[in-house]
Enzyme design. Structure first.
Site, PDB file in Angstrom:
ATOM      1  N   ASP A 119      -9.502  21.735 -33.412  1.00 15.43           N
ATOM      2  CA  ASP A 119      -9.382  20.074 -32.027  1.00 15.43           C
ATOM      3  C   ASP A 119      -8.629  19.205 -32.456  1.00 15.43           C
ATOM      4  O   ASP A 119      -9.866  18.507 -33.224  1.00 15.43           O
ATOM      5  CB  ASP A 119      -9.773  20.296 -30.645  1.00 15.43           C
ATOM      6  CG  ASP A 119     -10.569  21.486 -30.614  1.00 15.43           C
ATOM      7  OD1 ASP A 119      -8.805  22.152 -30.013  1.00 15.43           O
ATOM      8  OD2 ASP A 119     -10.743  21.878 -29.862  1.00 15.43           O
ATOM      9  N   ASP A 177      -6.936  26.438 -18.755  1.00 21.61           N
ATOM     10  CA  ASP A 177      -7.828  25.715 -19.202  1.00 21.61           C
ATOM     11  C   ASP A 177      -8.667  26.127 -17.576  1.00 21.61           C
ATOM     12  O   ASP A 177      -8.517  25.249 -16.860  1.00 21.61           O
ATOM     13  CB  ASP A 177      -7.723  24.523 -19.429  1.00 21.61           C
ATOM     14  CG  ASP A 177      -7.473  24.034 -21.073  1.00 21.61           C
ATOM     15  OD1 ASP A 177      -7.872  25.062 -21.845  1.00 21.61           O
ATOM     16  OD2 ASP A 177      -6.915  23.243 -21.148  1.00 21.61           O
TER      17      ASP A 177
END
Length: 567
Positions: A264, A422
């Site tokens: 990330d 998500d």
């Protein structure tokens, strides 16, 4: 010349640190460019050719780009890589005048290595593009894998090779898996048997490599197959490599479950690009500093994960290029630099969508994706934009061809498009309380609810949408996505295992591969998700960054439980 099984095994890289040493030894041969190792690269503009160019250069090869049909006709040794659709590749080759000199080069028996589409174009045609003729050098028509047999399509991941004739190409690589990413394949038929160098197994036998004289082509990507792929490329380049017929066991042929390292990436408060990790998507420290959690530099970590045996590396830019993705030069540079030393597939995501810049110029998501492919990415991950596209498709039932999924998959193939989902858990007393697909909750909800559904979110999990993960997955598959990266906000950073209910729900709903994400805390969590669901891969971030768990530990655990693993 045949070799014994013992000799073939002795030539294999061992796992763990010793495997890393072999990787370094192969790369170390690129200290100086060898003028005797020159190849002409036929880059017709599709996909990530940067990684192949970098791999050849690492091996000391001088790479010359072919820029005209005349240069192709004069070339001695040609490498022709390709991704995307058969029809688009052939159409581009014809428009640029490359078809005839390419056919002549192969028919003359001059050194040639085709990769992926570079293999398929040698055949008569493909079901992918009806009516489009290939070079017709190898008998047969390329067909699509049969998804009704229960295996995900595209075929994405690491499978083995079963050699059918001796070849220098497979010197010292017997029994090792290589990386495939394709929906279409050529099958052995009587007319092409004298061409087949190796076959592989996925929903039946298919041709994984061909050879006749100095003409070679592979369905797999050697430039993305780690140390094994580098060895194959080196064997092609070297004139004096010993011919081998390696022995391969049936267990070496099966498709391995993939272990993916995820980075990330975002800018911290000082403006530096760092790798971070959140707790339910919160990436800031809990102390008084409240700074973005810094777990390392992206390029260095990616290189480390390649050496440690990661099957893929994913870069997710969680700042999302708020204004304009093509102006994010640092992230583009990360991909370019990482591709110099990472020879496994790389995925990039964050802000892949249509844009209009400050000057009023419109850029399609296809243009945005193309820049990342040119910078070293093999796959593009689409998040929020995929949610909006799925909602519109479910509402209208119409494929407009304008969504980012459709645009990119049309040109680069479904295998190049990953949709990142998500979701967060929404508990309900009964399935009748929602229009979304529900499952029996593994644990009761806060008010004793026995069922739940998984609400998709956008904007980094900050906004819920009226669509479930099940419904979204089916919609994006219909639009052309080739893979799903399935996160779980409730599990993110917890380290207590993947959400098997969510993963099972989605993996059973689609025929494309699903990557399990969020919740890994120890090696057994990977084995458990593969044993209990149909996930094709599992991804982790923080536990790898903090070195709480090593990739080697994960793979050893998987192998001990009989899960096909690339070691």
């Amino acid at each position: 010349m045949d070799v014994t099984r013992g000799a073939a095994m002795a030539a294999r890289p061992s796992k763990g640190i010793q495997g890393s040493r072999r990787t370094r030894s192969v790369l170390g041969k690129a200290a100086k460019e060898d003028k005797g190792r020159e190849v002409a690269l036929l880059d017709y503009g599709a996909g990530n050719v940067r990684s192949l160019r970098n791999a050849l250069r690492k091996l000391g090869c001088r790479v010359v780009d072919i820029e005209s049909p005349a240069e192709l006709a004069k070339a001695d040794r040609v490498v022709f890589p390709g991704v995307g659709s058969f029809g688009a590749a052939v159409d581009t080759l014809r428009k640029k005048g490359y078809m005839e000199p390419l056919r002549d080069h192969v028919l003359q028996g001059k050194p040639f290595l085709g990769i992926c589409i570079g293999l398929q174009v040698l055949f008569e045609g493909s079901e992918e593009s009806s009516g489009v003729e290939g070079l017709g050098i190898v008998p047969g028509v390329v067909g699509k894998f049969d998804a009704s047999l229960g295996l995900p399509v595209p075929h994405i991941g690491w499978s083995g090779l079963e050699p059918l004739q001796p070849s220098k190409l497979f010197n010292s690589v017997g029994g090792k898996r290589v990386y495939f990413v394709h929906s279409y394949r050529a099958e052995p038929v009587e007319g092409n048997r004298d061409w087949i160098l190796s076959k592989s197994e996925y929903a039946g036998d298919f041709i994984s490599a061909i050879q006749k004289g100095e003409v070679y082509a592979t369905q797999f990507h050697p430039e993305k197959s780690g140390p094994t792929g580098l060895r194959i490329l080196e064997n092609f380049l070297d004139k004096d490599v010993q011919v081998e017929m390696p022995h391969v066991s049936k267990t070496d042929l099966t498709l391995a479950k993939r272990v993916i390292a995820c980075l990330d990436v975002r800018t911290n408060d000082s403006g530096d690009l760092v790798v971070t990790k959140g707790d339910q998507y919160d990436v800031r420290e809990k102390d008084d500093s409240n700074e973005v959690r810094n777990l390392g530099k992206p390029v260095e970590l990616a290189g480390r994960y390649f050496l440690e045996g990661a099957d893929e590396v994913a870069f997710l830019n969680i700042t999302g290029f708020r204004d304009f993705p093509l102006s994010d030069v640092p992230m583009l540079e990360v991909m370019k630099e990482a591709s110099k030393n990472v020879f496994v597939p790389m995925t990039v995501g964050g802000g892949i969508r249509d844009f209009t810049d400050s000057q009023g110029r419109y850029y399609s998501s296809l243009e945005v994706a193309a820049e990342y492919f040119r910078s070293g990415a093999d796959k593009i991950s689409i998040g929020s934009d995929a949610v909006y596209a799925a909602e519109e498709y479910i509402k209208t039932g119409v494929k407009t061809g304008r969504s980012s999924i459709e645009q990119i998959s049309h040109v680069y193939g479904a295998q190049a498009v990953v949709v990142s989902i998500d979701p967060k858990t929404i508990y309900v007393p009964s399935p009748d309380d929602t229009d979304q697909k529900t499952i029996k909750a593994s644990l009761p909800g806060p008010n004793g609810e026995e069922y739940c559904w998984y609400q998709c979110t956008v904007s980094g999990g900050r906004e819920g949408r009226p669509i479930g993960a099940y419904e979204l997955a089916r919609a994006v598959e219909a639009l052309g996505a080739g893979e799903i990266l399935l996160n779980c906000i409730d599990k993110d950073g917890k380290g207590d295992g993947f959400d098997h209910g969510l993963i099972g729900l989605v993996a059973d709903a689609v025929s494309i591969p699903v990557i399990a994400s969020s919740g890994a805390g120890k090696p057994e969590h990977f084995s458990q998700v593969f044993q209990n669901t149909n996930a094709s891969a599992a991804l982790a971030a923080g536990i790898f960054h903090r070195q709480e768990v090593s990739i080697d530990n994960v793979k050893s655990e998987m192998a001990q439980h009989g899960i096909p693993t690339r070691l």
